[in-house]
Design a protein around this motif. Sequence first.
Motif, PDB file in Angstrom:
ATOM      1  N   ALA A   1      16.907  36.776  -0.456  1.00 36.30           N
ATOM      2  CA  ALA A   1      16.195  37.119  -1.501  1.00 36.30           C
ATOM      3  C   ALA A   1      16.725  37.305  -3.079  1.00 36.30           C
ATOM      4  O   ALA A   1      16.589  37.573  -3.889  1.00 36.30           O
ATOM      5  CB  ALA A   1      14.720  36.145  -1.734  1.00 36.30           C
ATOM      6  N   ALA A   2      16.534  39.115  -2.736  1.00 42.11           N
ATOM      7  CA  ALA A   2      16.873  40.171  -3.527  1.00 42.11           C
ATOM      8  C   ALA A   2      18.216  40.115  -3.912  1.00 42.11           C
ATOM      9  O   ALA A   2      18.717  40.016  -4.886  1.00 42.11           O
ATOM     10  CB  ALA A   2      16.487  41.694  -2.236  1.00 42.11           C
ATOM     11  N   LEU A   3      19.148  39.844  -2.473  1.00 39.62           N
ATOM     12  CA  LEU A   3      20.606  39.316  -2.693  1.00 39.62           C
ATOM     13  C   LEU A   3      20.336  38.498  -3.953  1.00 39.62           C
ATOM     14  O   LEU A   3      21.556  38.478  -5.583  1.00 39.62           O
ATOM     15  CB  LEU A   3      21.548  39.552  -1.644  1.00 39.62           C
ATOM     16  N   LEU A   4      20.130  37.241  -4.068  1.00 40.10           N
ATOM     17  CA  LEU A   4      19.970  36.101  -4.916  1.00 40.10           C
ATOM     18  C   LEU A   4      19.766  36.358  -6.106  1.00 40.10           C
ATOM     19  O   LEU A   4      20.482  36.132  -7.105  1.00 40.10           O
ATOM     20  CB  LEU A   4      19.365  35.128  -4.627  1.00 40.10           C
TER      21      LEU A   4
ATOM     22  N   ASN B   1      23.382  31.616 -12.044  1.00 43.43           N
ATOM     23  CA  ASN B   1      23.496  30.975 -10.288  1.00 43.43           C
ATOM     24  C   ASN B   1      22.349  31.065 -10.463  1.00 43.43           C
ATOM     25  O   ASN B   1      21.384  31.631  -8.980  1.00 43.43           O
ATOM     26  CB  ASN B   1      24.102  32.481  -9.713  1.00 43.43           C
ATOM     27  N   ALA B   2      21.669  31.261 -11.393  1.00 41.92           N
ATOM     28  CA  ALA B   2      20.021  31.200 -11.842  1.00 41.92           C
ATOM     29  C   ALA B   2      19.573  29.147 -11.131  1.00 41.92           C
ATOM     30  O   ALA B   2      20.258  28.581 -11.815  1.00 41.92           O
ATOM     31  CB  ALA B   2      19.472  31.825 -12.810  1.00 41.92           C
ATOM     32  N   ASN B   3      18.497  29.361 -10.595  1.00 46.61           N
ATOM     33  CA  ASN B   3      18.147  28.056 -10.437  1.00 46.61           C
ATOM     34  C   ASN B   3      17.090  27.640 -11.273  1.00 46.61           C
ATOM     35  O   ASN B   3      16.407  28.303 -11.971  1.00 46.61           O
ATOM     36  CB  ASN B   3      17.203  28.235  -9.653  1.00 46.61           C
ATOM     37  N   ALA B   4      17.129  26.265 -11.798  1.00 45.23           N
ATOM     38  CA  ALA B   4      16.262  25.894 -13.266  1.00 45.23           C
ATOM     39  C   ALA B   4      14.885  25.400 -12.880  1.00 45.23           C
ATOM     40  O   ALA B   4      13.675  26.128 -13.707  1.00 45.23           O
ATOM     41  CB  ALA B   4      17.346  24.270 -12.900  1.00 45.23           C
ATOM     42  N   ASP B   5      14.725  25.158 -11.317  1.00 44.86           N
ATOM     43  CA  ASP B   5      12.863  25.538 -11.067  1.00 44.86           C
ATOM     44  C   ASP B   5      13.049  25.858  -9.350  1.00 44.86           C
ATOM     45  O   ASP B   5      14.080  26.136  -8.847  1.00 44.86           O
ATOM     46  CB  ASP B   5      12.615  23.722 -11.309  1.00 44.86           C
ATOM     47  N   GLU B   6      11.446  25.821  -9.127  1.00 46.25           N
ATOM     48  CA  GLU B   6      11.103  26.160  -8.137  1.00 46.25           C
ATOM     49  C   GLU B   6      11.710  25.418  -7.253  1.00 46.25           C
ATOM     50  O   GLU B   6      12.478  26.680  -6.237  1.00 46.25           O
ATOM     51  CB  GLU B   6       9.887  26.746  -7.729  1.00 46.25           C
ATOM     52  N   ASP B   7      11.602  24.253  -6.901  1.00 42.01           N
ATOM     53  CA  ASP B   7      12.154  23.656  -5.372  1.00 42.01           C
ATOM     54  C   ASP B   7      13.484  23.845  -5.251  1.00 42.01           C
ATOM     55  O   ASP B   7      14.290  24.253  -4.073  1.00 42.01           O
ATOM     56  CB  ASP B   7      12.638  21.892  -5.986  1.00 42.01           C
TER      57      ASP B   7
ATOM     58  N   ALA C   1      15.069  26.307  -6.322  1.00 40.04           N
ATOM     59  CA  ALA C   1      15.340  28.046  -6.350  1.00 40.04           C
ATOM     60  C   ALA C   1      15.316  28.499  -4.134  1.00 40.04           C
ATOM     61  O   ALA C   1      16.132  28.579  -3.540  1.00 40.04           O
ATOM     62  CB  ALA C   1      14.106  28.865  -6.165  1.00 40.04           C
ATOM     63  N   ARG C   2      14.267  27.140  -3.728  1.00 33.70           N
ATOM     64  CA  ARG C   2      13.773  26.768  -2.027  1.00 33.70           C
ATOM     65  C   ARG C   2      14.845  26.515  -1.783  1.00 33.70           C
ATOM     66  O   ARG C   2      15.356  27.122  -0.139  1.00 33.70           O
ATOM     67  CB  ARG C   2      12.456  26.437  -2.371  1.00 33.70           C
ATOM     68  N   ALA C   3      15.754  25.303  -2.110  1.00 29.37           N
ATOM     69  CA  ALA C   3      16.979  25.280  -1.824  1.00 29.37           C
ATOM     70  C   ALA C   3      17.898  25.708  -1.211  1.00 29.37           C
ATOM     71  O   ALA C   3      18.929  26.143   0.121  1.00 29.37           O
ATOM     72  CB  ALA C   3      16.821  23.843  -2.346  1.00 29.37           C
ATOM     73  N   GLN C   4      18.395  26.668  -2.533  1.00 28.37           N
ATOM     74  CA  GLN C   4      18.964  27.647  -2.262  1.00 28.37           C
ATOM     75  C   GLN C   4      18.947  28.834  -1.265  1.00 28.37           C
ATOM     76  O   GLN C   4      19.896  28.781  -0.606  1.00 28.37           O
ATOM     77  CB  GLN C   4      19.432  28.615  -3.655  1.00 28.37           C
TER      78      GLN C   4
ATOM     79  N   CYS D   1      20.061  31.272   3.508  1.00 28.64           N
ATOM     80  CA  CYS D   1      19.424  32.161   5.306  1.00 28.64           C
ATOM     81  C   CYS D   1      20.272  31.655   6.310  1.00 28.64           C
ATOM     82  O   CYS D   1      20.300  32.191   6.854  1.00 28.64           O
ATOM     83  CB  CYS D   1      18.279  32.224   5.092  1.00 28.64           C
ATOM     84  N   GLU D   2      20.436  30.617   6.019  1.00 32.98           N
ATOM     85  CA  GLU D   2      21.183  29.268   7.263  1.00 32.98           C
ATOM     86  C   GLU D   2      22.633  30.172   7.231  1.00 32.98           C
ATOM     87  O   GLU D   2      23.053  30.929   8.402  1.00 32.98           O
ATOM     88  CB  GLU D   2      21.223  28.334   6.678  1.00 32.98           C
ATOM     89  N   LEU D   3      23.613  30.620   6.449  1.00 36.67           N
ATOM     90  CA  LEU D   3      24.815  30.845   5.997  1.00 36.67           C
ATOM     91  C   LEU D   3      24.796  32.857   6.438  1.00 36.67           C
ATOM     92  O   LEU D   3      26.234  32.706   7.208  1.00 36.67           O
ATOM     93  CB  LEU D   3      25.412  30.587   5.028  1.00 36.67           C
ATOM     94  N   LEU D   4      23.852  33.073   5.789  1.00 38.95           N
ATOM     95  CA  LEU D   4      23.844  34.663   6.299  1.00 38.95           C
ATOM     96  C   LEU D   4      22.929  35.021   7.351  1.00 38.95           C
ATOM     97  O   LEU D   4      22.200  36.462   7.210  1.00 38.95           O
ATOM     98  CB  LEU D   4      23.599  35.866   4.659  1.00 38.95           C
ATOM     99  N   GLN D   5      22.228  33.902   7.969  1.00 39.32           N
ATOM    100  CA  GLN D   5      21.501  35.054   9.579  1.00 39.32           C
ATOM    101  C   GLN D   5      21.939  36.039  10.301  1.00 39.32           C
ATOM    102  O   GLN D   5      21.714  36.754  10.797  1.00 39.32           O
ATOM    103  CB  GLN D   5      20.280  33.982  10.403  1.00 39.32           C
ATOM    104  N   ASP D   6      23.437  35.858  10.041  1.00 35.17           N
ATOM    105  CA  ASP D   6      23.791  37.526  11.216  1.00 35.17           C
ATOM    106  C   ASP D   6      24.997  38.281  10.348  1.00 35.17           C
ATOM    107  O   ASP D   6      25.612  38.560  10.527  1.00 35.17           O
ATOM    108  CB  ASP D   6      24.983  36.491  12.351  1.00 35.17           C
TER     109      ASP D   6
END
Length: 227
Positions: free
Chosen positions: A7-10, A20-26, A28-31, A36-41
């Motif tokens: 989240a801090a990186l985003l 890279n900013a999101n239009a709404d909260e939903d 942002a959560r999806a992004q 998180c899925e791709l950067l977990q390692d």
Amino acid sequence: MNPAEVAALLAYAAELDPRNANADEDEARAQLRRWCELLQDVPAVAVEGWDASAVVRRHIAETPWPIIAADVARPWAAHRRALLARHTDPRPAVDPDDDRAYRHAIREQRVAVATGQAAPTSTRQLTGGPAASVAARIGAGRALPAAAVEQLARYRPVRAAREAAAAAGRPDALAVSCDWCHAPAGEPCRRRTLAPGAQAGTWSRRRTVHPTRTDKAAAGRRQESAA
């Protein structure tokens, strides 16, 4: 990286590039979920200069495209490969006869390097040159001590014969090819294998050279001396 680090990186990417900013909260959560899925390692910061925020900054500064998670995951994969390529598995502080513990310790070392928790351990380069005694032997054309050469002679009869011929001033028969068995220069003379069950046309090495080969080497030396 954990979700808070992602989240801090985003947020950092959105600050540098508003696209890279999101239009709404939903959205942002999806992004966040995708990243998180791709950067977990992928670590946020690791050894040998790895910093995910620096990767984000470099991407935004050097490319016209909005950043995606793969733009961080791919550089980390390359950085990880470079770390592992330089790691040489130093001996761990466990009993090498304990095979299970030894393999476990080696595996832990590799995991620590692969995850950026430990720097790779490379083999140290020899920079001082050979010892004086070794340098003297090499300068004299001998890499091994005389005692070692003598002990190895029975296991290397062809080489021993060549060295003995050189020491006695005789011509080196293996410097020329053999007209009898057609062995090329540098190879020992050979003979057909007559052992029961041996495949037809196979050869075995002779411990001595054919006399015609010795004569040929002597003739070649005489021609060189006459020239």
